[in-house]
Design a protein around this motif. Structure first.
Motif, PDB file in Angstrom:
ATOM      1  N   GLN A 342     -32.944 119.359  32.677  1.00  0.00           N
ATOM      2  CA  GLN A 342     -32.867 120.363  33.739  1.00  0.00           C
ATOM      3  C   GLN A 342     -33.902 120.103  34.831  1.00  0.00           C
ATOM      4  N   VAL A 343     -35.043 119.518  34.475  1.00  0.00           N
ATOM      5  CA  VAL A 343     -36.030 119.145  35.489  1.00  0.00           C
ATOM      6  C   VAL A 343     -35.443 118.085  36.417  1.00  0.00           C
ATOM      7  N   ILE A 344     -34.655 117.172  35.856  1.00  0.00           N
ATOM      8  CA  ILE A 344     -34.012 116.152  36.684  1.00  0.00           C
ATOM      9  C   ILE A 344     -33.025 116.798  37.656  1.00  0.00           C
ATOM     10  N   GLU A 345     -32.258 117.765  37.174  1.00  0.00           N
ATOM     11  CA  GLU A 345     -31.312 118.449  38.061  1.00  0.00           C
ATOM     12  C   GLU A 345     -32.040 119.205  39.163  1.00  0.00           C
ATOM     13  N   VAL A 346     -33.157 119.851  38.829  1.00  0.00           N
ATOM     14  CA  VAL A 346     -33.956 120.532  39.845  1.00  0.00           C
ATOM     15  C   VAL A 346     -34.503 119.518  40.852  1.00  0.00           C
ATOM     16  N   GLY A 347     -34.887 118.327  40.363  1.00  0.00           N
ATOM     17  CA  GLY A 347     -35.356 117.282  41.271  1.00  0.00           C
ATOM     18  C   GLY A 347     -34.278 116.858  42.260  1.00  0.00           C
ATOM     19  N   ARG A 348     -33.051 116.787  41.812  1.00  0.00           N
ATOM     20  CA  ARG A 348     -31.958 116.415  42.708  1.00  0.00           C
ATOM     21  C   ARG A 348     -31.732 117.484  43.785  1.00  0.00           C
ATOM     22  N   LYS A 349     -31.875 118.737  43.392  1.00  0.00           N
ATOM     23  CA  LYS A 349     -31.544 119.824  44.310  1.00  0.00           C
ATOM     24  C   LYS A 349     -32.686 120.193  45.237  1.00  0.00           C
ATOM     25  N   TYR A 350     -33.918 120.115  44.737  1.00  0.00           N
ATOM     26  CA  TYR A 350     -35.043 120.653  45.516  1.00  0.00           C
ATOM     27  C   TYR A 350     -36.108 119.623  45.883  1.00  0.00           C
ATOM     28  N   PHE A 351     -36.070 118.404  45.284  1.00  0.00           N
ATOM     29  CA  PHE A 351     -37.153 117.460  45.540  1.00  0.00           C
ATOM     30  C   PHE A 351     -36.645 116.076  45.948  1.00  0.00           C
ATOM     31  N   LYS A 352     -35.512 116.042  46.651  1.00  0.00           N
ATOM     32  CA  LYS A 352     -35.034 114.856  47.358  1.00  0.00           C
ATOM     33  C   LYS A 352     -34.675 113.673  46.450  1.00  0.00           C
ATOM     34  N   LEU A 353     -34.456 113.905  45.175  1.00  0.00           N
ATOM     35  CA  LEU A 353     -34.186 112.784  44.289  1.00  0.00           C
ATOM     36  C   LEU A 353     -32.931 112.027  44.695  1.00  0.00           C
ATOM     37  N   ASP A 354     -31.910 112.726  45.154  1.00  0.00           N
ATOM     38  CA  ASP A 354     -30.659 112.067  45.535  1.00  0.00           C
ATOM     39  C   ASP A 354     -30.808 111.207  46.791  1.00  0.00           C
ATOM     40  N   GLU A 355     -31.897 111.403  47.536  1.00  0.00           N
ATOM     41  CA  GLU A 355     -32.121 110.595  48.737  1.00  0.00           C
ATOM     42  C   GLU A 355     -32.737 109.240  48.408  1.00  0.00           C
ATOM     43  N   HIS A 356     -33.026 108.997  47.138  1.00  0.00           N
ATOM     44  CA  HIS A 356     -33.668 107.742  46.728  1.00  0.00           C
ATOM     45  C   HIS A 356     -32.832 107.107  45.621  1.00  0.00           C
ATOM     46  N   PRO A 357     -31.780 106.393  45.991  1.00  0.00           N
ATOM     47  CA  PRO A 357     -30.839 105.862  44.976  1.00  0.00           C
ATOM     48  C   PRO A 357     -31.460 104.840  44.028  1.00  0.00           C
ATOM     49  N   VAL A 359     -34.320 105.214  42.603  1.00  0.00           N
ATOM     50  CA  VAL A 359     -35.102 105.942  41.606  1.00  0.00           C
ATOM     51  C   VAL A 359     -34.137 106.419  40.534  1.00  0.00           C
ATOM     52  N   ASN A 360     -34.254 105.864  39.347  1.00  0.00           N
ATOM     53  CA  ASN A 360     -33.343 106.181  38.244  1.00  0.00           C
ATOM     54  C   ASN A 360     -34.045 107.102  37.255  1.00  0.00           C
ATOM     55  N   ALA A 361     -33.518 108.304  37.104  1.00  0.00           N
ATOM     56  CA  ALA A 361     -34.113 109.293  36.198  1.00  0.00           C
ATOM     57  C   ALA A 361     -33.393 109.259  34.861  1.00  0.00           C
TER      58      ALA A 361
END
Length: 521
Positions: A342-357, A359-361
């Motif tokens: 769930q921390v990974i999902e929060v990272g995608r939604k609120y901390f720009k994780l999807d903008e860095h392809p 970066v593999n979580a």
């Protein structure tokens, strides 16, 4: 004139001899120790399983579930056996079986754990728990109902309720004592294997006493043995603060996750809180890091060449550091291992994780991830995994884990670790122990204090390599005001952190007790 009714004769008093009293005393002692031993085994089992199966909710659920089921089966079995064989040596056989199985738990774990860990973070812990703890749990669970039966027989079944209540009380009291002794003393003082062996020896002594008492309860040496066991017994929630500016909250199987914002544009800060602790953050508009310790991943750039081709971050935080690596080195392969999906999902939604392809979580336990990584190696591994406030997962703070990290570094790679402690003074015990442990694996270990107050609890960054790091930090010219100068000037001189003789290992790891002592100071 009516004749008075004859008086009903009183029931004959139960004549109680000393043998019956000794038997009841012994049965109570057996149930006390059986309850204590089961809790010692259960709590120590978390430490035993964590290195191969992870310190996850699945490990704890599997372990607790298997032991509860085993106790339930044992309860039924103990009652049936006591009715079929109402002899005290039955207690001896149950205890002897549990003792032998407990003594062999560490050995069987070494044989089976690596193979069973390949079944994943859900099936693996369940299977190893069944292998190691199901049978001893059944046998120890059978002790209590059998003891109730024999206790009641010493009173000719005239006080069955008293027998059940007494045995239940003493078993629960033993469980309480075993729980507290394990958490507050045993695990911080002895090795995990030693604890299992000690528990098995105690159960074996009780089994021997049961056989002796069953053969001749009036012998003086039985009284001495019981007295010795009694003497051994005698001798022997933080509130979650309200966060302002909360923009997201949810519960996961690991944490209460909160995302909140502070400040205004262009200096706005977005932070991730797990339970009551802020774990990381960034400027939501620019992606810039906002916590001083996060900049220390750049220690890897003091080497030549000053680049990162691959990086692994243990603990996601708010994904600020891995995203910065990916932004500064667009071709770098960046991995993040975070136990809570769930921390990974929060990272995608609120901390720009999807903008860095790039970066593999990965949702996994860090130690299991490294063990399953095969021949993969990284230039930089950054350790930043915590369970709540100031709590390091113990299986990620041992010599064996650091060796696993070293094995997955490139030849000139570096390991950077963040801990929360003091540089010296009464709260420096963790820093000293961690330095001693890391130096068992790495040729060079250097420390940096983010806060200049040496006795203050702060982020201490440990910089580790198999190369000599001193030339990168001492007598080196750096541009005043540069990030290199900011980091190097926080370097802690050798000898500032008090030396420690304690090496944290999978078998003996007092890190939880050390952190607890530091919090009390």
């Amino acid at each position: 004139m009516s004749r008075p009714a004859p008086k009903t004769p009183a029931p004959p008093a139960v004549v109680e001899d000393s043998s019956a009293r000794k038997t009841r005393l012994f049965l109570g002692l057996v149930c006390f120790f059986a309850g204590a031993a089961m809790m010692v085994v259960e709590i120590s089992a978390f430490r035993l399983l964590a290195p191969n199966f992870g310190n996850t909710i699945y490990t704890s659920t599997a372990l607790i579930g298997v032991i509860l089921i085993a106790f339930s089966v044992g309860g039924y079995l103990g009652g049936r056996l006591a009715d079929r064989r109402p002899a005290l040596d039955l207690i001896g056989w149950l205890l002897a079986g549990a003792a032998v199985l407990t003594l062999f738990i560490p050995a069987v774990h070494m044989i089976c754990s690596v193979k069973l860990s390949e079944y994943g973070v859900i099936s693996g812990p369940l299977m190893i728990s069944l292998v190691l703890f199901a049978l001893p749990g059944v046998l120890l669970g059978a002790v209590s109902p059998a003891s109730v039966r024999f206790y009641s027989l010493t009173q000719k079944d005239t006080h069955v309720g008293v027998a059940a209540g007494t045995i239940s009380m003493l078993g629960s009291l033993g469980s309480f004592v075993g729980t507290f002794v394990s958490g507050f003393f045993l695990l911080s003082t002895f090795g995990v294997r030693g604890i299992f062996i000690g528990s098995g020896v105690v159960l074996l002594l009780l089994a021997v006493a049961s056989f002796i008492l069953a053969r001749n309860p009036s012998k003086p040496h039985v009284q001495v043995l019981i007295a010795g066991l009694i003497a051994g017994v005698i001798g022997g929630t933080s509130e979650k603060p309200a966060l302002k500016g909360v923009i997201h909250e949810q519960e996961s199987v690991y944490h209460h996750i909160s995302v909140y914002e502070e400040g205004t544009s262009p200096n706005k800060q977005r932070l991730l809180a797990l339970d009551s602790t802020s774990e990381g953050g960034m400027n939501p508009e620019t992606g810039d890091l906002i916590m001083p310790y996060q900049e220390y991943w750049k220690l890897a750039l003091l080497r030549e060449p000053a680049e990162v081709k691959s990086a692994l971050f243990i603990g996601a935080g708010a994904f600020g550091m891995p995203e910065n690596v990916s932004r500064d080195f667009p071709k770098a392969a960046v991995d993040v291992v975070e136990i809570d999906p769930q921390v990974i999902e929060v990272g995608r939604k609120y901390f720009k994780l999807d903008e860095h392809p790039r970066v593999n979580a990965h949702a996994d336990d860090a130690r299991r991830f490294l063990r399953m990584a095969g021949d993969r190696k990284w230039d930089l591994i950054f350790g930043d995994a915590y369970n709540g406030r100031h709590a390091i997962p113990s299986h990620l703070a041992t010599q064996e884990f650091f060796q696993l990290v070293a094995d997955h570094l490139e030849p000139h790679g570096v390991y950077v670790m963040n801990i929360i402690a003091a540089v010296n003074g009464p709260k420096s015990e963790l820093a000293g122990g961690m330095l001693t442990t890391l130096r068992k694996v790495f040729t060079s270990v250097e420390a940096f204090g983010v806060d200049y107050r040496l006795q203050a609890t702060q982020n201490i960054i440990l910089f580790c390599s198999r190369d000599n790091l001193r030339p990168l930090l001492v007598d080196r010219y750096v541009t005043p005001g540069s990030w290199q100068e900011r980091l190097i000037r926080t370097h802690i001189r050798a000898g500032t952190v008090p030396r420690s003789e304690v090496v944290f290992t999978d078998d003996h790891n007092p890190v939880d007790a050390i952190i607890a002592r530091g919090l009390l100071e």
